[in-house]
Write a protein that holds these residues in place. Structure first.
Motif, PDB file in Angstrom:
ATOM      1  N   SER A  62      -5.287  -2.246   2.586  1.00 41.26           N
ATOM      2  CA  SER A  62      -5.210  -3.214   1.501  1.00 41.26           C
ATOM      3  C   SER A  62      -3.769  -3.390   1.061  1.00 41.26           C
ATOM      4  N   PHE A  63      -3.123  -4.382   1.615  1.00 48.43           N
ATOM      5  CA  PHE A  63      -1.690  -4.586   1.440  1.00 48.43           C
ATOM      6  C   PHE A  63      -1.280  -4.629  -0.025  1.00 48.43           C
ATOM      7  N   ALA A  64      -2.072  -5.272  -0.840  1.00 49.17           N
ATOM      8  CA  ALA A  64      -1.706  -5.459  -2.248  1.00 49.17           C
ATOM      9  C   ALA A  64      -1.707  -4.150  -3.044  1.00 49.17           C
ATOM     10  N   ASP A  65      -2.347  -3.124  -2.507  1.00 51.94           N
ATOM     11  CA  ASP A  65      -2.424  -1.837  -3.207  1.00 51.94           C
ATOM     12  C   ASP A  65      -1.333  -0.858  -2.800  1.00 51.94           C
ATOM     13  N   TYR A  66      -0.471  -1.292  -1.905  1.00 56.44           N
ATOM     14  CA  TYR A  66       0.549  -0.405  -1.362  1.00 56.44           C
ATOM     15  C   TYR A  66       1.951  -0.931  -1.650  1.00 56.44           C
ATOM     16  N   ALA A  67       2.860   0.006  -1.793  1.00 55.67           N
ATOM     17  CA  ALA A  67       4.278  -0.322  -1.818  1.00 55.67           C
ATOM     18  C   ALA A  67       4.809  -0.183  -0.399  1.00 55.67           C
ATOM     19  N   ILE A  68       5.716  -1.063  -0.043  1.00 59.10           N
ATOM     20  CA  ILE A  68       6.312  -1.026   1.278  1.00 59.10           C
ATOM     21  C   ILE A  68       7.791  -0.685   1.150  1.00 59.10           C
ATOM     22  N   GLY A  69       8.204   0.289   1.918  1.00 59.69           N
ATOM     23  CA  GLY A  69       9.598   0.702   1.893  1.00 59.69           C
ATOM     24  C   GLY A  69      10.258   0.511   3.243  1.00 59.69           C
ATOM     25  N   SER A  92       3.793  -4.355  -4.813  1.00 57.98           N
ATOM     26  CA  SER A  92       2.986  -5.494  -5.256  1.00 57.98           C
ATOM     27  C   SER A  92       2.339  -5.212  -6.603  1.00 57.98           C
ATOM     28  N   ARG A  93       2.042  -3.938  -6.855  1.00 58.04           N
ATOM     29  CA  ARG A  93       1.290  -3.596  -8.066  1.00 58.04           C
ATOM     30  C   ARG A  93       2.061  -3.895  -9.336  1.00 58.04           C
ATOM     31  N   VAL A 148       3.105   3.193   1.145  1.00 54.41           N
ATOM     32  CA  VAL A 148       2.570   4.255   0.301  1.00 54.41           C
ATOM     33  C   VAL A 148       1.602   3.631  -0.699  1.00 54.41           C
ATOM     34  N   TYR A 149       0.488   4.297  -0.934  1.00 53.48           N
ATOM     35  CA  TYR A 149      -0.494   3.786  -1.889  1.00 53.48           C
ATOM     36  C   TYR A 149       0.079   3.883  -3.290  1.00 53.48           C
ATOM     37  N   ASP A 175       2.366   7.059   3.331  1.00 48.33           N
ATOM     38  CA  ASP A 175       1.060   7.200   3.971  1.00 48.33           C
ATOM     39  C   ASP A 175       1.070   6.713   5.416  1.00 48.33           C
ATOM     40  N   TYR A 176       1.787   5.645   5.654  1.00 48.69           N
ATOM     41  CA  TYR A 176       1.804   5.059   6.993  1.00 48.69           C
ATOM     42  C   TYR A 176       3.234   4.697   7.389  1.00 48.69           C
TER      43      TYR A 176
END
Length: 123
Positions: free
Chosen positions: A28-35, A53-54, A99-100, A111-112
């Motif tokens: 769920s892309f909108a629930d994660y931060a992307i670094g 996004s949050r 990361v969530y 997380d990924y």
């Protein structure tokens, strides 16, 4: 299956620009931060930028502030890193990771992770 696909790296002269893309799927892309992170040969991995996004927050490492811009297109689950005024010291393999939660959660570990894309800046 979770996938983070970084692309857009290449060889550029100092002062030039590149735009990296990180295409995400499987979560769920909108629930994660992307670094965005980078690792140069013989050096430790370092954080470059993060977007959440949050809460809408954006962070940059001091070394890239004013030169790099991170953005997100939630419609296509992709985060971009626009890199301008590139310097030879920006040369590294760039990775995107998720990361969530928000960018603050990076401190607890991502997380990924995706496979990296190589950026080489010639002087």
């Amino acid at each position: 299956e979770v996938q983070l696909q970084a692309s857009g790296g290449g060889l550029v002269q100092a002062g030039g620009s590149l735009r990296l893309s990180c295409a995400a799927s499987g979560f769920s892309f909108a629930d994660y931060a992307i670094g965005w992170f980078r690792q140069a040969p013989g050096k430790e991995r370092e954080g470059v930028s993060c977007i959440s996004s949050r809460d809408g927050r954006i962070y940059y490492a001091n070394s890239v502030k004013g030169r790099f811009t991170i953005s997100s297109d939630n419609a296509v689950n992709t985060v971009y890193l626009q890199m301008n005024s590139l310097k030879p010291e920006d040369s590294a393999v760039y990775y995107c990771a998720a990361v969530y939660g928000t960018c603050d959660h990076i401190y607890y570990g991502m997380d990924y992770w995706g496979k990296g894309t190589l950026v080489t800046v010639s002087s």
